[in-house]
Design a protein around this motif. Sequence first.
Motif, mmCIF file in Angstrom:
data_model
loop_
_atom_site.group_PDB
_atom_site.id
_atom_site.type_symbol
_atom_site.label_atom_id
_atom_site.label_comp_id
_atom_site.label_asym_id
_atom_site.label_seq_id
_atom_site.Cartn_x
_atom_site.Cartn_y
_atom_site.Cartn_z
ATOM 1 N N LEU A 199 -3.851 -4.973 7.262
ATOM 2 C CA LEU A 199 -4.693 -6.098 7.672
ATOM 3 C C LEU A 199 -6.063 -6.031 6.998
ATOM 4 O O LEU A 199 -6.578 -7.050 6.521
ATOM 5 N N GLN A 200 -6.651 -4.837 6.955
ATOM 6 C CA GLN A 200 -7.961 -4.700 6.328
ATOM 7 C C GLN A 200 -7.899 -4.996 4.834
ATOM 8 O O GLN A 200 -8.810 -5.612 4.268
ATOM 9 N N LEU A 253 -7.588 5.022 0.338
ATOM 10 C CA LEU A 253 -7.453 3.631 -0.085
ATOM 11 C C LEU A 253 -8.782 2.881 -0.096
ATOM 12 O O LEU A 253 -8.846 1.735 -0.540
ATOM 13 N N GLY A 254 -9.825 3.516 0.405
ATOM 14 C CA GLY A 254 -11.131 2.875 0.417
ATOM 15 C C GLY A 254 -11.216 1.700 1.372
ATOM 16 O O GLY A 254 -11.890 0.698 1.070
ATOM 17 N N LEU A 255 -10.560 1.798 2.527
ATOM 18 C CA LEU A 255 -10.531 0.711 3.499
ATOM 19 C C LEU A 255 -11.297 1.127 4.758
ATOM 20 O O LEU A 255 -10.971 2.132 5.379
ATOM 21 N N LEU A 283 0.842 -1.200 0.000
ATOM 22 C CA LEU A 283 0.000 0.000 0.000
ATOM 23 C C LEU A 283 0.876 1.248 0.000
ATOM 24 O O LEU A 283 1.922 1.274 0.645
ATOM 25 N N THR A 284 0.421 2.284 -0.696
ATOM 26 C CA THR A 284 1.118 3.568 -0.664
ATOM 27 C C THR A 284 0.443 4.441 0.377
ATOM 28 O O THR A 284 -0.727 4.822 0.224
ATOM 29 N N ARG A 304 -6.745 8.371 9.081
ATOM 30 C CA ARG A 304 -8.079 8.437 8.470
ATOM 31 C C ARG A 304 -7.992 8.849 6.997
ATOM 32 O O ARG A 304 -8.733 8.331 6.153
ATOM 33 N N ALA A 305 -7.102 9.785 6.707
ATOM 34 C CA ALA A 305 -6.935 10.213 5.313
ATOM 35 C C ALA A 305 -6.429 9.064 4.454
ATOM 36 O O ALA A 305 -6.881 8.887 3.308
ATOM 37 N N ASN A 306 -5.523 8.263 4.982
ATOM 38 C CA ASN A 306 -5.031 7.100 4.245
ATOM 39 C C ASN A 306 -6.148 6.094 4.008
ATOM 40 O O ASN A 306 -6.280 5.535 2.916
ATOM 41 N N ALA A 307 -6.952 5.844 5.043
ATOM 42 C CA ALA A 307 -8.048 4.883 4.919
ATOM 43 C C ALA A 307 -9.059 5.337 3.878
ATOM 44 O O ALA A 307 -9.529 4.550 3.046
ATOM 45 N N GLU A 308 -9.373 6.627 3.888
ATOM 46 C CA GLU A 308 -10.343 7.157 2.924
ATOM 47 C C GLU A 308 -9.800 7.076 1.504
ATOM 48 O O GLU A 308 -10.512 6.676 0.570
#
Length: 294
Positions: A145-146, A174-176, A97-98, A168-172
């Motif tokens: 993990l997700q 990456l769509g995770l 993941l980036t 949170r910005a990374n999760a958003e």
Amino acid sequence: MSVMSSVVTLAAHAEHSSLTVAQAAAWAQTLGLPRLEAQVLLLYALGCAPHDRAWLLAHGDDALDMAVQTTFEAYAQRRLSTEPVAYITGQKEFFGLTLQVDRRVLDPRADTETLVEWALSCLADTPHPDVVDLGTGSGAIALALQHARADAHVCAVDASAGALSVARANAERLGLPVDFHQGSWLAPLKGRTFDAIVSNPPYVARDDAHLAALTHEPLSALASGAEGLDDIRIIVRESAQHLKPKGWLLLEHGYDQAHAVQTLLGNQGFVNVQSRPDLAGILRCTGGQWQTVK
């Protein structure tokens, strides 16, 4: 010749003639930058993908634009002052993941992928596992993990509002769908239990000489008491109340802390206590399984 004077000499040279791509990369290496880091920073200055080293080879004789040359010199100076490459480029690859990173979070290390791989192996036979990443920082572990287990319910905790903003910005991006919580270790998760608790907590002793080379990273995410074990002790103690029967607690720790962490886990009542090596063969992660009957 000092690093600063070397940089000035290059800048003075550039006033009369532009350097080629190959010359610029070679110059950075003469100052002490590893070849790969010099290439990544040069690619970033050029606006190219940071791993497109083939482009550098194909365009080695191209003249650098003066603005690019000035930018690259600035990046080199920052790296030579021990600032992580990830902070300069604003991104880091982790488990495929980036991630976007900055000074609010630790620079994710490749050795931490050992922790992710171990967690995935422990959860391989558990459908829809509940997992929490403590001290998530950039979100690296939780997001990895997700991404690997779309059926998992992954949450992540950090005491730092700044770190959670990055995660949170990374999760958003990456769509995770990781669930984030602010607080100290497991405190925000009262009443919840998990199939696995994973953490890369602070584990450096507060007077460790290595901290001098890590001044660009948040100290609160690095140091943990006189032995570097204060936060690990808290996590081990709290995890006993938040693990399902046969659930795993997996911890990253210092190069010489495996035995101490094994002892902490054993004394708390964990079984199947063991350690795993990092990429250099050093025991870097230790974990144990919560017993079915207390």
